[in-house]
Scaffold this motif. Structure first.
Motif, PDB file in Angstrom:
ATOM      1  N   VAL A 110      59.582  54.789  30.122  1.00 25.76           N
ATOM      2  CA  VAL A 110      58.448  54.123  30.323  1.00 25.76           C
ATOM      3  C   VAL A 110      58.765  52.427  30.240  1.00 25.76           C
ATOM      4  CG1 VAL A 110      56.274  53.172  28.892  1.00 25.76           C
ATOM      5  CG2 VAL A 110      56.553  55.613  29.352  1.00 25.76           C
ATOM      6  N   ASN A 111      59.880  52.256  29.254  1.00 29.04           N
ATOM      7  CA  ASN A 111      60.277  50.882  29.012  1.00 29.04           C
ATOM      8  C   ASN A 111      61.656  50.833  29.569  1.00 29.04           C
ATOM      9  OD1 ASN A 111      59.156  51.225  25.989  1.00 29.04           O
ATOM     10  ND2 ASN A 111      58.185  49.745  27.442  1.00 29.04           N
ATOM     11  N   GLN A 112      61.907  50.131  30.654  1.00 30.53           N
ATOM     12  CA  GLN A 112      63.230  50.065  31.314  1.00 30.53           C
ATOM     13  C   GLN A 112      64.060  49.293  30.658  1.00 30.53           C
ATOM     14  OE1 GLN A 112      64.172  51.526  34.376  1.00 30.53           O
ATOM     15  NE2 GLN A 112      62.391  52.515  34.275  1.00 30.53           N
ATOM     16  N   GLY A 297      59.828  53.607  41.674  1.00 31.79           N
ATOM     17  CA  GLY A 297      58.740  53.540  41.172  1.00 31.79           C
ATOM     18  C   GLY A 297      58.887  53.733  39.565  1.00 31.79           C
ATOM     19  N   LEU A 298      57.659  53.187  38.934  1.00 31.07           N
ATOM     20  CA  LEU A 298      57.599  53.167  37.386  1.00 31.07           C
ATOM     21  C   LEU A 298      57.989  54.611  36.962  1.00 31.07           C
ATOM     22  CD1 LEU A 298      54.215  51.282  36.751  1.00 31.07           C
ATOM     23  CD2 LEU A 298      56.650  50.515  36.699  1.00 31.07           C
ATOM     24  N   GLY A 299      58.823  54.513  36.032  1.00 28.89           N
ATOM     25  CA  GLY A 299      59.321  55.809  35.037  1.00 28.89           C
ATOM     26  C   GLY A 299      60.583  56.199  35.484  1.00 28.89           C
ATOM     27  N   TRP A 300      61.327  55.787  36.591  1.00 22.84           N
ATOM     28  CA  TRP A 300      62.354  56.200  37.109  1.00 22.84           C
ATOM     29  C   TRP A 300      63.605  55.984  35.780  1.00 22.84           C
ATOM     30  CZ3 TRP A 300      63.768  59.320  41.095  1.00 22.84           C
ATOM     31  CH2 TRP A 300      64.960  59.318  41.123  1.00 22.84           C
ATOM     32  N   MET A 301      64.403  56.937  35.718  1.00 19.76           N
ATOM     33  CA  MET A 301      65.488  56.962  34.713  1.00 19.76           C
ATOM     34  C   MET A 301      66.914  56.722  35.760  1.00 19.76           C
ATOM     35  SD  MET A 301      64.412  59.307  31.701  1.00 19.76           S
ATOM     36  CE  MET A 301      64.253  60.898  32.925  1.00 19.76           C
ATOM     37  N   SER A 302      67.521  55.549  35.685  1.00 18.06           N
ATOM     38  CA  SER A 302      68.955  55.457  36.444  1.00 18.06           C
ATOM     39  C   SER A 302      70.111  56.183  35.621  1.00 18.06           C
ATOM     40  CB  SER A 302      68.994  54.070  36.627  1.00 18.06           C
ATOM     41  OG  SER A 302      69.630  53.174  35.548  1.00 18.06           O
ATOM     42  N   ASN A 331      65.914  63.842  35.600  1.00 17.81           N
ATOM     43  CA  ASN A 331      65.504  62.865  36.759  1.00 17.81           C
ATOM     44  C   ASN A 331      64.659  63.650  37.511  1.00 17.81           C
ATOM     45  OD1 ASN A 331      64.752  60.412  36.321  1.00 17.81           O
ATOM     46  ND2 ASN A 331      66.395  59.654  37.732  1.00 17.81           N
ATOM     47  N   ARG A 332      65.015  64.824  37.653  1.00 23.88           N
ATOM     48  CA  ARG A 332      64.273  65.969  38.515  1.00 23.88           C
ATOM     49  C   ARG A 332      62.810  65.717  38.777  1.00 23.88           C
ATOM     50  NH1 ARG A 332      66.524  71.608  37.432  1.00 23.88           N
ATOM     51  NH2 ARG A 332      65.992  70.786  35.120  1.00 23.88           N
TER      52      ARG A 332
END
Length: 339
Positions: A110-112, A297-302, A331-332
């Motif tokens: 939620v928080n990048q 998009g929002l929510g992505w985890m790199s 991340n799937r």
């Protein structure tokens, strides 16, 4: 059987048949429990909006309870133990928990960037650099994410812990600062800062050292589940993430309505509408988006953000056991929902 009774029985049977889908009786929605990390704040609104606007129902999910927490450390243990199907908490704390064999995994960031900071009342204890914390009494909550932050921040900025008095506090621990029982508190700019600003006559009354500017460049909070859920019920996890992301997008676009929905579900927050909106705007302006979200998009985890998060925690000896960053997140489900 009389003709009348036979006709009545036939009518009832026809009505029942009409109510049952062709494939058989409709399956009940999956009921799940959500465990929060703390008392309700703005970014928790994603769950309340998802339930109120029907995003979860559209995915065949009923949220039977959204339980308040006593810190991310406890939340991770509860979710890992299966006491709640999903949880919300500090992702660096999730990484620490995973290194300690707690079977928890992150699903959505939620928080990048971390919204954690140190906060003082400016008139009493000006806070311009990390070393200003030395000589102060700091309120800490050992079972919370703020303690992970405190340890990592102190190590990253070479603070002498012997010169800092640690005093255990309980929520709402901004009151300890306002009453002068502690000189500084670690807290979230999207939670404690709006609360304190409302009680301390405006944000100008506060001095803030944001961790992400001073060596604590990590992910913030997010959605988690257990590895057992991922392994045994991946389809439910996928539907939950899909609904959660739809609600997340809605929250980012409608902070005022989100505050109203939070209040509807938590009437005791009736007088905190402006605080909730301020909390949400702090996230919208500073933490929800980042380089990775512009593409995905929002929510992505790199992978880069998780590698950096774990590396900092290892460098500062917050994580002391081997941990592959890839083991801390999956991340799937975001990828499938977004693409």
């Amino acid at each position: 059987m009389s003709v009348r009774r036979a006709l009545l029985a036939g009518l009832v049977a026809a009505l029942v048949a009409a109510m049952i889908p062709a494939g058989g009786p409709a399956a009940a929605n999956d009921a799940v429990t959500v465990q929060l990390d703390w008392v309700v704040r703005g970014d928790h609104g994603i769950f309340f909006v998802g339930r109120d606007k029907g995003f979860f129902a559209a995915q065949g999910i009923d949220i039977k309870a959204i339980n308040r927490g006593t810190g991310s450390v406890v939340t991770m243990r509860m979710v890992g133990a299966g006491q709640a199907e999903f949880g919300f908490g500090d992702l660096p704390t999730a990484a620490v928990a995973r290194s300690q064999d707690v079977p928890v995994v992150a699903l959505v960031a939620v928080n990048q960037t971390s919204p954690l900071a140190f906060i003082t009342l400016a008139a009493k204890h000006p806070l311009k650099r990390p070393s200003d914390l030395e000589g102060l009494a700091i309120g800490v909550q050992p079972a919370g994410s703020t303690y992970v932050f405190f340890r990592a921040f102190a190590a990253a900025n070479h603070l002498d812990l012997a010169k800092i008095t640690q005093r255990t506090v309980q929520p709402p621990y901004e009151n300890y600062l306002l009453l002068g029982r502690v000189d500084a508190v670690p807290g979230y700019i999207d939670a404690k800062v709006p609360e304190l600003a409302a009680k301390a006559r405006g944000p100008q009354a506060l001095d803030i050292l944001l961790g992400s500017d001073l060596g604590y460049d990590m992910l913030g909070s997010g959605l988690v589940t257990s590895t057992a859920m991922v392994q045994s019920q991946p389809e439910l996890v996928q539907r939950f993430v899909r609904a959660y992301l739809a609600a997340f997008d809605y929250v980012a676009a409608h902070p005022e309505e989100t505050a109203d929905i939070i209040i509807k579900a938590n009437p005791e927050y009736q007088g905190k509408r402006e605080v909730l909106i301020a909390q949400l705007r702090a996230d919208i302006d500073h933490t929800f988006a980042g380089p990775a979200t512009r593409q995905h998009g929002l929510g992505w985890m790199s992978a880069e953000a998780w590698t950096k998060t774990v590396a900092i925690l290892k460098d500062q000896a917050v994580i002391t056991r081997p941990l592959d960053p890839a083991a801390a997140y999956d991340n799937r489900f975001v990828a499938a929902a977004r693409h």
